[in-house]
Design an enzyme around this catalytic site. Structure first.
Site, PDB file in Angstrom:
ATOM      1  CE  LYS A 107      16.623   3.752   6.715  1.00  0.00           C
ATOM      2  NZ  LYS A 107      15.273   2.716   5.147  1.00  0.00           N
ATOM      3  CE  LYS A 214       8.635   4.401   3.476  1.00  0.00           C
ATOM      4  NZ  LYS A 214      10.195   4.597   2.758  1.00  0.00           N
TER       5      LYS A 214
END
Length: 324
Positions: A107, A214
């Site tokens: 991240k 997703k």
């Protein structure tokens, strides 16, 4: 057909799962689980999402619990480690939770941090994983085009596999992809697919080299497979910080993709301090089988009465939207 609300409520359990490390601003992940004819499913849109968006997640959960799913093409799914926006000194502890993973997603572009923090974190991952490790970064749309170009150049010596959602809009992604094409670093689209009114726009604009999909945010496995087929781009299946039940739906999606060229972001159970079942990676992969929550874990992780009431009210509103 959407099943009656009473049928969902009959098995509904609201849980609160503690995190090992704060991730995406979350310290405790809440989810509503329920069982249908096909097995258990998860409804867990993030708490800040409006009902219209959350209803798509409910559609996915109902589909997984009530409908037969596409036949799997593989029984185990290779997954990546996920490194939150931690200090570089904590990277080793994070990676140690992801048994055998050869790929890490790091991240970056966290609010309140600087590019120097990102560079230090990514370089720490590269040092620990060695030259054979694969490293991808995820900015969650946190940079503008100039910032993203500068960051990718600053990380040029880290041999990035790809940069995920470096900018927020499709136009920005297209411009950045043009600017960094000479570096050979692919651009992946996540939010520009799962949160877009038209999930195919990013492919039509040639704004990405691959897409991240997703199961919950896209409305279920069949719809996600349709988007991949129409986009004509390689796909990486990732989680939405799901519990073990939601990860099983993501794994079923990955298992049914005709091609699976990238390790999937479905190892995020290792970010949890507890869970309703053990879905952590083993030797760099997870099972594609369905998950049945452990009864003791459901009791241990049961949410407070006020949070249960909040989730049940949300379920009722989203169910009404699906029926409408």
């Amino acid at each position: 057909m959407t099943p009656p609300l009473a049928d969902i409520l009959a098995t509904a359990r609201v849980i609160a799962v503690p995190m090992n490390t704060r991730f995406r601003g979350v310290d405790v992940r809440e989810a509503l689980l329920f069982e249908g004819p096909q097995g258990w499913a998860e409804f867990s849109p993030f708490v800040e999402y409006e009902d219209a968006e959350a209803a798509t997640w409910l559609r996915a959960a109902i589909d997984f619990a009530w409908e037969a799913q596409p036949a799997p093409l593989r029984d185990r799914i290779p997954v990546n480690a996920t490194v939150p926006a931690v200090d570089a000194a904590r990277v080793a502890d994070v990676l140690a939770r992801f048994d055998g993973c050869r790929t890490a997603k790091v991240k970056v572009a966290e609010r309140g941090q600087e590019l120097a923090d990102d560079v230090a974190r990514v370089r720490a991952v590269r040092e620990l994983m060695g030259p054979e490790g694969r490293i991808r970064i995820d900015a969650n749309g946190g940079w503008n085009v100039d910032e993203a170009e500068h960051a990718i150049h600053a990380l040029g010596d880290c041999d990035l596999e790809y940069a995920e959602q470096p900018c927020a809009t499709v136009d920005e992604l297209a411009e950045l992809r043009y600017r960094v094409k000479h570096m050979g670093i692919p651009i992946a689209a996540d939010e520009s697919v799962r949160k877009a009114a038209d999930p195919l726009a990013v492919a039509q604009a040639k704004a990405a080299d691959l897409i991240v999909i997703k199961a919950q945010p896209l409305g279920g496995i069949s719809r996600a497979l349709s988007i991949v087929a129409e986009a004509g781009l390689p796909a990486v299946v990732s989680s939405a910080l799901d519990t073990a039940v939601g990860l099983a739906q993501g794994a079923a999606l990955a298992a049914s993709l005709p091609e699976l060229d990238y390790d999937c972001g479905l190892g995020t159970a290792s970010l949890f301090a507890d869970d309703v079942a053990d879905a952590r990676p083993v030797a760099g992969s997870i099972s594609a089988a369905r998950v049945t929550p452990d009864a003791a874990a459901l009791a241990r992780l049961e949410a407070t009465s006020d949070r249960r009431a909040w989730w049940l009210a949300r379920l009722e509103r989203c169910h009404a939207l699906l029926n409408a």
